[in-house]
Design a protein around this motif. Structure first.
Motif, mmCIF file in Angstrom:
data_model
loop_
_atom_site.group_PDB
_atom_site.id
_atom_site.type_symbol
_atom_site.label_atom_id
_atom_site.label_comp_id
_atom_site.label_asym_id
_atom_site.label_seq_id
_atom_site.Cartn_x
_atom_site.Cartn_y
_atom_site.Cartn_z
ATOM 1 N N SER A 660 0.835 -1.201 0.000
ATOM 2 C CA SER A 660 0.000 0.000 0.000
ATOM 3 C C SER A 660 0.870 1.250 0.000
ATOM 4 O O SER A 660 1.642 1.476 0.941
ATOM 5 C CB SER A 660 -0.909 0.006 1.231
ATOM 6 N N PRO A 661 0.741 2.109 -1.016
ATOM 7 C CA PRO A 661 1.525 3.356 -1.042
ATOM 8 C C PRO A 661 1.169 4.276 0.126
ATOM 9 O O PRO A 661 1.944 5.161 0.467
ATOM 10 C CB PRO A 661 1.145 3.988 -2.383
ATOM 11 N N GLN A 662 -0.034 4.079 0.734
ATOM 12 C CA GLN A 662 -0.470 4.948 1.835
ATOM 13 C C GLN A 662 0.000 4.447 3.209
ATOM 14 O O GLN A 662 -0.277 5.093 4.225
ATOM 15 C CB GLN A 662 -2.003 5.051 1.851
ATOM 16 N N PHE A 663 0.692 3.313 3.248
ATOM 17 C CA PHE A 663 1.042 2.757 4.547
ATOM 18 C C PHE A 663 1.976 3.680 5.331
ATOM 19 O O PHE A 663 1.778 3.914 6.526
ATOM 20 C CB PHE A 663 1.681 1.378 4.379
ATOM 21 N N ALA A 664 3.005 4.215 4.685
ATOM 22 C CA ALA A 664 3.936 5.108 5.381
ATOM 23 C C ALA A 664 3.219 6.344 5.899
ATOM 24 O O ALA A 664 3.510 6.837 6.998
ATOM 25 C CB ALA A 664 5.087 5.498 4.461
ATOM 26 N N THR A 665 2.245 6.838 5.109
ATOM 27 C CA THR A 665 1.470 7.997 5.552
ATOM 28 C C THR A 665 0.672 7.659 6.798
ATOM 29 O O THR A 665 0.575 8.463 7.747
ATOM 30 C CB THR A 665 0.527 8.464 4.424
ATOM 31 N N ASP A 668 2.995 7.593 9.795
ATOM 32 C CA ASP A 668 3.352 8.955 10.171
ATOM 33 C C ASP A 668 2.202 9.618 10.936
ATOM 34 O O ASP A 668 2.400 10.281 11.958
ATOM 35 C CB ASP A 668 3.699 9.748 8.905
ATOM 36 N N THR A 669 0.971 9.433 10.447
ATOM 37 C CA THR A 669 -0.199 10.031 11.091
ATOM 38 C C THR A 669 -0.396 9.475 12.501
ATOM 39 O O THR A 669 -0.640 10.220 13.463
ATOM 40 C CB THR A 669 -1.453 9.758 10.250
ATOM 41 N N GLY A 675 1.892 10.842 19.659
ATOM 42 C CA GLY A 675 3.079 11.455 20.235
ATOM 43 C C GLY A 675 4.138 10.448 20.609
ATOM 44 O O GLY A 675 4.875 10.625 21.581
ATOM 45 N N PHE A 676 4.217 9.377 19.821
ATOM 46 C CA PHE A 676 5.180 8.306 20.113
ATOM 47 C C PHE A 676 6.390 8.459 19.196
ATOM 48 O O PHE A 676 6.243 8.654 17.981
ATOM 49 C CB PHE A 676 4.528 6.942 19.910
ATOM 50 N N PRO A 677 7.629 8.381 19.741
ATOM 51 C CA PRO A 677 8.831 8.575 18.912
ATOM 52 C C PRO A 677 8.956 7.492 17.836
ATOM 53 O O PRO A 677 8.810 6.295 18.134
ATOM 54 C CB PRO A 677 9.985 8.481 19.920
ATOM 55 N N ALA A 678 9.277 7.915 16.622
ATOM 56 C CA ALA A 678 9.382 6.959 15.508
ATOM 57 C C ALA A 678 10.500 5.962 15.726
ATOM 58 O O ALA A 678 10.383 4.786 15.349
ATOM 59 C CB ALA A 678 9.595 7.712 14.195
ATOM 60 N N ASP A 679 11.618 6.393 16.355
ATOM 61 C CA ASP A 679 12.751 5.481 16.512
ATOM 62 C C ASP A 679 12.535 4.442 17.608
ATOM 63 O O ASP A 679 13.385 3.595 17.856
ATOM 64 C CB ASP A 679 14.037 6.257 16.762
ATOM 65 N N GLN A 680 11.357 4.503 18.300
ATOM 66 C CA GLN A 680 11.035 3.478 19.280
ATOM 67 C C GLN A 680 9.906 2.557 18.794
ATOM 68 O O GLN A 680 9.360 1.774 19.565
ATOM 69 C CB GLN A 680 10.640 4.128 20.612
#
Length: 821
Positions: A660-665, A668-669, A675-680
């Motif tokens: 799905s091209p929308q999965f990364a979006t 991110d949303t 408010g959770f850090p992406a690197d965790q």
């Protein structure tokens, strides 16, 4: 003509009685002997189809040694007919690989069954030998090498396998490394430009037909024609079959043609030189051999007027002129001088003068007939079961789709049925009689199916003890049921195996009908298997037709699907449990893996995999996936606020999300909302999804740009390659728990796990071991350098409300249920 037999028996009365019995059964007795030398003379003179051999003979040489000499010199099947059954005698007789062993006294039925099975085995062996000889002749004629490679599946097949035949050693020198590396190893030996084209062809078209540059010993570049086909749908993983021919000499001759006419005259390929107007200037002797035309026949003629079955337009040559390389190659159908069609591989090269203007074209033709014959044989083998000669799962799907299309095109289409048949207790039979006799049994079942089905029916072997029957053009469902019931009933007739063993088989079967039950091939097979499960539940020798009772269970499944649909709108019983991931050197909890749970008050607990399949069936998998991701990130934020600022939350991601091209979006949303850090956040992809990841790298890139860490889950069960692990830049790999559990007691599993840890360290990625249940497993992994692990030893998955206490108190060793330490 009936089979001919030579009798070797030292008792004359017994020999005469046996001769009479054989003639009564319709066999031709070519002679009788009482001594080994007489037996050898009779076999040499008459070359019988089979020899009946007594072990006790007149003279110094007994029947076993006589049988050994007969098999060595004449390859004539021998069936022992004797009163001796001592262990030593049986052991000696077994070394001669007899086709049967009958103990005196015996019944006529046992004699007839033994002879028929022995002769049938010999006919099958002869057919296999002849087929192999034809294939070998084709490969030798064309100088072909064949490589068959199966990517690793799961369990015992995790490492995959490679099979080679023909002249690969002449192309590559020693082939040990190539056998270990398989198809990826062959591709890695190609020039980088050719690698990209080869991978594109197999990925987009499923087949390959190219001339490529190859590294050949000693450290030189050569050329090879490569024809290959990929079978991506065969379980447990992708399979590639390729035919390779070294054409380095051909390529070198084409280049040298511009410099020396001697090469032109000695080339093995048919060469044609054209002027700029496509009129033939010269042909070489090989052209006359291949096409039948002499130089005088074709001098000055336009090549498209007579040579090609489908003449090319001027546009082809204009395009060739604009091509920077000025080259083209591909299959071309030609006309021989006698009018027959001839399939060739053609290379066309543009020759330019000093001013850069086209002065000539050079065409080279190679006969593809031997290669095509080999390819056709390989195609046949890909669709048939090697053991029984029946079709396999792939052929079942192909033939069923064809039959459904034919039935659909008729206004009042006939009934079509698919039956799935299971041989009961076959594993126990195999354990009792050994693999050789069980192999004979499977062949006998295949013969039985062919004999009792109609000519238009097709039988396939789709599993070790599972068969499928496709029955088109039926009058009604009752006819299909009668056919299968007859097959099942006849299977129960005792079969006699070599060694005078009588075996009675039983089978269950499930039936599904077109158009009554389904109209798609996959659905029909699925329903037939559902009916088979019902038949197994009823007992041996039963046949079930997909019915309303089975449909009722389908209805219950739909009700559960409706409940899931309502649950996703307003989650009440859906929940995430979290399993701790710990450091092996101190058992500090460093991560939590989110695991889906659904315990419905009416339907009870539903397995997560069944839940995911159900959500996919009703079109709500994306909704479920989003709910899991959002719930896990909220939990992560809650724990973050409680002071666990370095804790990682791990979420499993499905193959559909990767596409799905929308999965990364979405990720991110959700991260922004919670408010959770992406690197965790770690996203776990099952190893089986690696090919999807490779084909949708843009999604992977978008996720990595967000800062999310990517993990390969259950490494060792799928079909990933080391190159893919390196190219796709994963943050962590997780070793499958089944390998971890086997490692302490299984040297092979131990080596695999250690190699995975070493591989991760070599690639610079983190590694986590799953399924740790014992201190022994923990200590072994820690000693190998594995930093993290999870499993029952540290705790099972817990509800969200119990996680804070777990993080406060930490984890210790926990004895899993049923374990003894």
């Amino acid at each position: 003509m009936s089979a001919s037999i030579v009798i070797v028996e030292d008792e004359g009365v017994v020999a005469l009685d046996l001769s009479s019995s054989l003639r009564h059964l319709g066999y031709r007795v070519k002679g009788m002997a009482a001594r080994a030398d007489e037996a050898l003379a009779l076999v040499d003179t008459h070359r019988p189809d089979l020899v009946l051999m007594d072990i006790h003979l007149e003279g110094e040489v007994d029947g076993i040694e006589a049988a050994r000499e007969i098999q060595s010199r004449f390859r004539t099947p021998v069936v022992y007919l004797t009163a001796y059954a001592e262990a030593g005698t049986l052991a000696r007789a077994e070394t001669t690989r007899p086709y049967g062993y009958l103990l005196k006294p015996f019944e006529a039925r046992a004699l007839e069954a033994t002879l028929r099975m022995a002769l049938a085995r010999r006919q099958a062996e002869l057919a296999t030998e002849q087929s192999a000889q034809r294939l070998q002749l084709a490969m030798d004629t064309a100088g072909l090498g064949v490589l068959e490679w199966q990517e690793g599946g799961s369990g015992a097949d995790a490492s995959g396998f490679t099979h080679t035949e023909g002249h690969l050693e002449a192309i590559f020198g020693a082939t040990e490394a190539l056998i270990q590396e398989g198809w990826p190893g062959l591709v890695s030996r190609m020039h980088a430009e050719d690698q990209a084209l080869v991978q594109r062809d197999l990925r987009e078209e499923g087949r390959l037909n190219r001339t490529v540059r190859l590294r050949m010993p000693p450290r030189r570049w050569g050329w090879a024609d490569v024809q290959a086909r990929a079978y991506p749908d065969e379980p447990p993983a992708r399979r590639v079959v390729g035919v390779i021919r070294d054409v380095t000499e051909r390529e070198q001759h084409l280049v040298a043609l511009r410099q020396a006419s001697a090469v032109f005259d000695t080339a093995q390929e048919a060469l044609v030189v054209l002027d700029a107007q496509l009129a033939i200037v010269a042909v070489n002797p090989a052209f006359h051999v291949l096409m039948g035309h002499t130089q005088g026949d074709v001098q000055g003629r336009h090549v498209e007027d007579f040579l090609h079955q489908h003449p090319r337009s001027a546009t082809f040559y204009q395009s060739l002129a604009r091509n920077a390389e000025g080259r083209w190659h591909g299959e071309v159908a030609c006309r021989h001088r006698d009018g027959r069609a001839l399939l060739t591989w053609q290379q066309v090269s543009v020759v330019r003068d000093a001013r850069g203007q086209i002065s000539h074209y050079v065409m080279a033709y190679s006969d593809l007939s031997p290669m095509k014959a080999a390819q056709n044989q390989l195609d046949y083998l890909s669709r048939h079961d090697e053991l029984t000669g029946l079709g396999n799962q792939l052929q079942l799907q192909q033939e069923l789709r064809k039959a459904l299309q034919r039935a659909h095109n008729l206004e009042a289409g006939p009934v079509l049925a698919v039956a799935v048949l299971h041989i009961d207790r076959f594993r126990q039979v195999k354990e009792a009689f050994g693999p050789d006799r069980s192999t004979l049994l499977l062949k006998a079942v295949a013969h039985h199916l062919r004999r009792h089905l109609r000519p238009q029916d097709m039988a396939m072997r789709i599993g070790h003890e599972d068969f499928a029957v496709l029955m088109p053009d039926l009058d009604d469902a009752a006819q299909a049921l009668r056919l299968i019931q007859t097959v099942i009933a006849e299977l129960q007739v005792p079969m006699t195996l070599p060694g005078h063993h009588s075996v009675r088989l039983s089978a269950c079967a499930g039936l599904a009908l077109y158009p009554e039950h389904a109209e798609r091939a996959e659905r029909l097979i699925q329903l037939a298997q559902s009916a088979l499960y019902d038949a197994k539940a009823l007992g041996r020798g039963r046949c079930s037709v997909y019915s309303s009772a089975l449909a009722e269970r389908e209805r219950e499944r739909h009700e559960l699907s409706d409940q899931l649909r309502a649950e996703l709108r307003n989650p009440r019983h859906l929940a995430l449990h979290y399993q701790p991931v710990v450091r092996l050197d101190g058992r500090e909890v460093v991560a939590l893996e989110a695991l889906l749970r659904w315990n419905h008050p009416e339907f009870g607990h539903t397995h997560p995999r069944a839940l995911v399949r159900m959500a996919d069936d009703i079109g709500l998998l994306d909704v479920l996936d989003a709910w899991i991701l959002r719930s896990a990130c909220r939990m992560g934020r809650t724990l973050h606020d409680m002071g666990h600022t370095q804790l990682v939350i791990s979420v499993n991601v499905s193959g559909s999300q990767l596409q799905s091209p929308q999965f990364a979006t979405l990720v991110d949303t959700v991260l922004s909302e919670c408010g959770f850090p992406a690197d965790q956040l770690e996203l776990e992809f099952h190893e089986s999804a690696m090919l999807i990841v490779r084909d949708h790298r843009e999604v992977l890139t978008d996720l990595q740009e967000l800062g999310v860490h990517l993990v390969i889950d259950d490494l060792g069960t799928g079909m990933s390659s080391i190159s893919m692990l390196k190219q796709l830049a994963f943050h962590r790999i997780k070793i499958d728990g089944s390998l971890v559990r086997e490692a302490p007691d299984d040297p092979a599993a131990s080596q695999i796990v250690k190699a995975m840890v070493d591989l991760a360290q070599g690639l610079g990625v983190a590694v986590t071991a799953e399924g740790i249940e014992t201190p022994q497993q923990h200590d072994m992994l820690k000693a190998w350098g594995c930093a993290q692990g999870q499993g029952y030893l540290f705790g099972s998955a817990l509800p969200a409300e119990k996680i804070p206490a777990l993080l406060r108190h930490g984890v210790g060793y926990i004895t899993p249920p049923g374990s003894v330490h």
